[in-house]
Enzyme design. Structure first.
Site, PDB file in Angstrom:
ATOM      1  N   LYS A  11     135.568  86.058 -33.868  1.00 40.80           N
ATOM      2  CA  LYS A  11     134.253  85.004 -33.314  1.00 40.80           C
ATOM      3  C   LYS A  11     134.466  84.595 -34.336  1.00 40.80           C
ATOM      4  CE  LYS A  11     132.881  86.546 -28.726  1.00 40.80           C
ATOM      5  NZ  LYS A  11     131.897  87.096 -27.889  1.00 40.80           N
ATOM      6  N   TYR A  51     135.883  80.683 -21.178  1.00 41.27           N
ATOM      7  CA  TYR A  51     134.544  81.323 -20.573  1.00 41.27           C
ATOM      8  C   TYR A  51     133.795  80.966 -19.292  1.00 41.27           C
ATOM      9  CZ  TYR A  51     133.626  84.106 -24.696  1.00 41.27           C
ATOM     10  OH  TYR A  51     133.912  84.355 -26.457  1.00 41.27           O
ATOM     11  N   THR A  93     129.363  94.892 -25.186  1.00 43.35           N
ATOM     12  CA  THR A  93     128.831  93.620 -26.086  1.00 43.35           C
ATOM     13  C   THR A  93     127.946  93.668 -25.870  1.00 43.35           C
ATOM     14  OG1 THR A  93     129.897  93.153 -23.246  1.00 43.35           O
ATOM     15  CG2 THR A  93     128.552  91.170 -24.498  1.00 43.35           C
ATOM     16  N   ASN A 114     128.706  88.994 -31.276  1.00 39.21           N
ATOM     17  CA  ASN A 114     129.157  89.997 -31.771  1.00 39.21           C
ATOM     18  C   ASN A 114     130.108  90.083 -32.288  1.00 39.21           C
ATOM     19  OD1 ASN A 114     130.115  88.939 -29.285  1.00 39.21           O
ATOM     20  ND2 ASN A 114     129.530  90.165 -27.604  1.00 39.21           N
ATOM     21  N   HIS A 117     136.119  88.982 -29.340  1.00 40.42           N
ATOM     22  CA  HIS A 117     135.858  88.887 -28.017  1.00 40.42           C
ATOM     23  C   HIS A 117     137.466  89.924 -27.319  1.00 40.42           C
ATOM     24  CE1 HIS A 117     137.602  87.801 -23.734  1.00 40.42           C
ATOM     25  NE2 HIS A 117     138.213  86.952 -24.247  1.00 40.42           N
ATOM     26  N   GLU A 128     143.917  84.234 -20.532  1.00 44.16           N
ATOM     27  CA  GLU A 128     143.659  83.785 -22.563  1.00 44.16           C
ATOM     28  C   GLU A 128     144.856  83.453 -23.525  1.00 44.16           C
ATOM     29  OE1 GLU A 128     141.239  87.318 -23.089  1.00 44.16           O
ATOM     30  OE2 GLU A 128     139.665  86.667 -21.128  1.00 44.16           O
TER      31      GLU A 128
END
Ligand code: CDP
Ligand code: MG
Length: 138
Positions: A11, A51, A93, A114, A117, A128
């Site tokens: 991320k 998402y 998470t 965080n 993914h 995905e």
């Protein structure tokens, strides 16, 4: 179970902090392989599609803002039980619940920011991977 493919995303905070190598190193050391990889800037449309199941959640707007703020690295990871393995390497998470041996436990402090993914099921992995790498659709 058996050979699987999963989608990994480092991320924006992970890329900005220079932790791409650290994340990939842990994946490779586990024995998983990087099958495809690219750096992209996610736009609103891609972020909302990725998402989609989180739409309406209290953290949704913050999540979309975060994931589109700067480039991410997306990769297809392949190997034995790759989906669950990547999730274990990432940690839960909430980084407070993640053990220090996991990526989130070692490097993250926030439940939103965080770092990584990983697809959470075979269905999610397929969806995905096709979303981020449409050319690899079987
Ligand atoms: O990424 P993971 O599968 O562990 O968690 P998720 O429940 O599928 O949530 C997707 C992402 O939304 C998380 O990784 C966080 O970035 C964000 N999130 C959040 O900001 N606050 C929460 N309470 C839950 C998730
Ligand atoms: Mg998830």
């Amino acid at each position: 179970m058996g050979f699987e493919k999963t989608l990994l995303i480092v991320k924006p905070d992970g890329v900005a902090r220079g932790l791409v190598g650290e994340v990939l190193s842990r994946i490779e050391q586990k024995g998983l392989r990087i099958e495809k990889m690219k750096t992209i800037q996610m736009d609103m449309k891609l972020a909302e599609s990725h998402y989609i199941e989180h739409k309406g959640k209290p953290y949704y707007d913050e999540l979309i803002k975060y994931i589109t703020e700067a480039p991410v690295v997306v990769a297809i990871i392949g190997g034995e039980n790759a989906i669950a393995s990547v999730r274990r390497i990432m940690g839960p998470t909430d980084p407070l619940e993640a053990t220090p041996g996991s990526i989130r436990g070692a490097y993250a402090t926030s439940t939103t920011r965080n770092l990584v993914h990983g697809s959470d099921s075979q269905e999610a992995a397929k969806r995905e991977i096709e979303l981020f790498f449409p050319e690899s659709k079987e």
